[in-house]
Design a protein around this motif. Structure first.
Motif, short mmCIF file in Angstrom:
data_model
loop_
_atom_site.label_atom_id
_atom_site.label_comp_id
_atom_site.label_asym_id
_atom_site.label_seq_id
_atom_site.Cartn_x
_atom_site.Cartn_y
_atom_site.Cartn_z
N ILE A 124 0.93 -1.11 -0.18
CA ILE A 124 0.05 0.04 0.03
C ILE A 124 1.17 1.17 -0.10
CG2 ILE A 124 -1.88 1.44 1.35
CD1 ILE A 124 -2.73 -1.37 0.27
N LYS A 125 0.70 2.18 -0.84
CA LYS A 125 1.63 3.37 -0.81
C LYS A 125 0.52 4.69 -0.75
CE LYS A 125 4.28 5.94 -4.19
NZ LYS A 125 4.70 6.18 -5.41
N PHE A 126 0.88 5.66 0.18
CA PHE A 126 0.35 6.84 0.11
C PHE A 126 1.19 7.71 0.47
CE2 PHE A 126 0.40 4.78 4.58
CZ PHE A 126 0.44 5.86 5.34
N VAL A 127 0.70 9.12 0.55
CA VAL A 127 1.55 10.48 0.49
C VAL A 127 1.09 11.30 1.50
CG1 VAL A 127 2.06 12.44 -0.71
CG2 VAL A 127 2.02 10.24 -1.83
N LEU A 128 2.28 11.70 2.36
CA LEU A 128 1.65 12.71 3.41
C LEU A 128 2.85 14.10 3.17
CD1 LEU A 128 1.84 10.65 6.91
CD2 LEU A 128 -0.11 11.54 5.57
N THR A 129 2.25 15.15 3.38
CA THR A 129 2.95 16.35 2.90
C THR A 129 2.60 17.25 3.89
OG1 THR A 129 3.13 17.95 1.22
CG2 THR A 129 0.99 17.15 1.60
N GLN A 130 3.64 18.30 3.83
CA GLN A 130 3.39 19.57 5.00
C GLN A 130 2.76 20.54 4.16
OE1 GLN A 130 7.99 19.28 5.60
NE2 GLN A 130 7.15 20.37 7.22
N THR A 131 2.19 20.65 3.02
CA THR A 131 1.57 21.62 2.17
C THR A 131 1.06 20.76 0.92
OG1 THR A 131 1.52 23.84 1.10
CG2 THR A 131 3.71 22.17 0.91
N LEU A 132 -0.34 21.39 0.63
CA LEU A 132 -0.99 21.03 -0.57
C LEU A 132 -0.57 21.94 -1.73
CD1 LEU A 132 -4.27 19.89 1.07
CD2 LEU A 132 -2.24 18.29 0.27
N GLU A 133 0.45 22.88 -1.44
CA GLU A 133 0.87 23.62 -2.51
C GLU A 133 1.31 22.78 -3.47
OE1 GLU A 133 3.39 27.60 -3.31
OE2 GLU A 133 2.77 27.36 -1.40
N LYS A 134 0.99 22.93 -4.76
CA LYS A 134 1.42 21.98 -5.83
C LYS A 134 2.60 22.63 -6.43
CE LYS A 134 -3.00 19.61 -5.86
NZ LYS A 134 -3.31 20.44 -4.53
N THR A 135 3.49 21.65 -7.27
CA THR A 135 4.60 22.25 -8.27
C THR A 135 3.96 21.73 -9.48
OG1 THR A 135 5.47 19.87 -8.45
CG2 THR A 135 6.17 21.21 -6.65
#
Length: 146
Positions: A124-135
């Motif tokens: 299972i692969k998932f993503v955690l991030t400190q911001t949802l501001e996209k590149t």
């Protein structure tokens, strides 16, 4: 992709999971902010015989590179996960045990999954991030998720 109403998806994006991983990854640094679930799908992947992933760096989808969490569900394969320390050139890795986690920071260490010649591995692969501001790369990779 794991449907958003599936218990696996709900577990991956639970605040208790992101809070625990934040404490492990970012420590007590209050300036680091929270870790939140990225707005990319939770994935279930199976690596059958012949499955592999060549050397690569995960693309930074957010302006603060995301953490990609890989939870090994089952593994009867002979495949290994390997990564390289770019400062020393040393390579590390090994067989991923079921119920284990590897966390990779996007645009970080090059890594790969060696070819499966017997057995099967599921993750299972998932993503955690400190911001949802996209590149821009987020938008360039949208077709992968549709």
């Amino acid at each position: 992709m794991v449907p958003s109403d599936n218990f696996v998806h709900e577990a991956c994006v639970a605040s208790s999971v992101s809070d625990r991983l934040r404490s492990l990854l970012l420590g007590e640094n209050d300036d680091a902010g929270a870790l939140v679930a990225g707005d990319v799908p939770v994935e279930f992947r199976v690596y059958p015989v012949g499955g592999s992933m060549d050397w690569h760096k995960d693309v930074a989808l957010y302006t603060k590179p995301q953490y990609e969490i890989v939870f090994t569900v089952t593994n009867t394969s002979d495949s290994t996960t390997e990564w390289e320390d770019e400062r020393t050139g040393m390579r590390y890795g090994g067989w991923t045990e079921p119920n284990s986690v590897i966390i990779v920071r996007a645009d970080g260490a090059p890594h790969r999954v060696t070819g499966v010649t017997r057995g099967e591995r599921s993750i299972i692969k998932f993503v955690l991030t400190q911001t949802l501001e996209k590149t821009d790369d987020f938008f360039d990779n949208l077709l992968i998720y549709t």
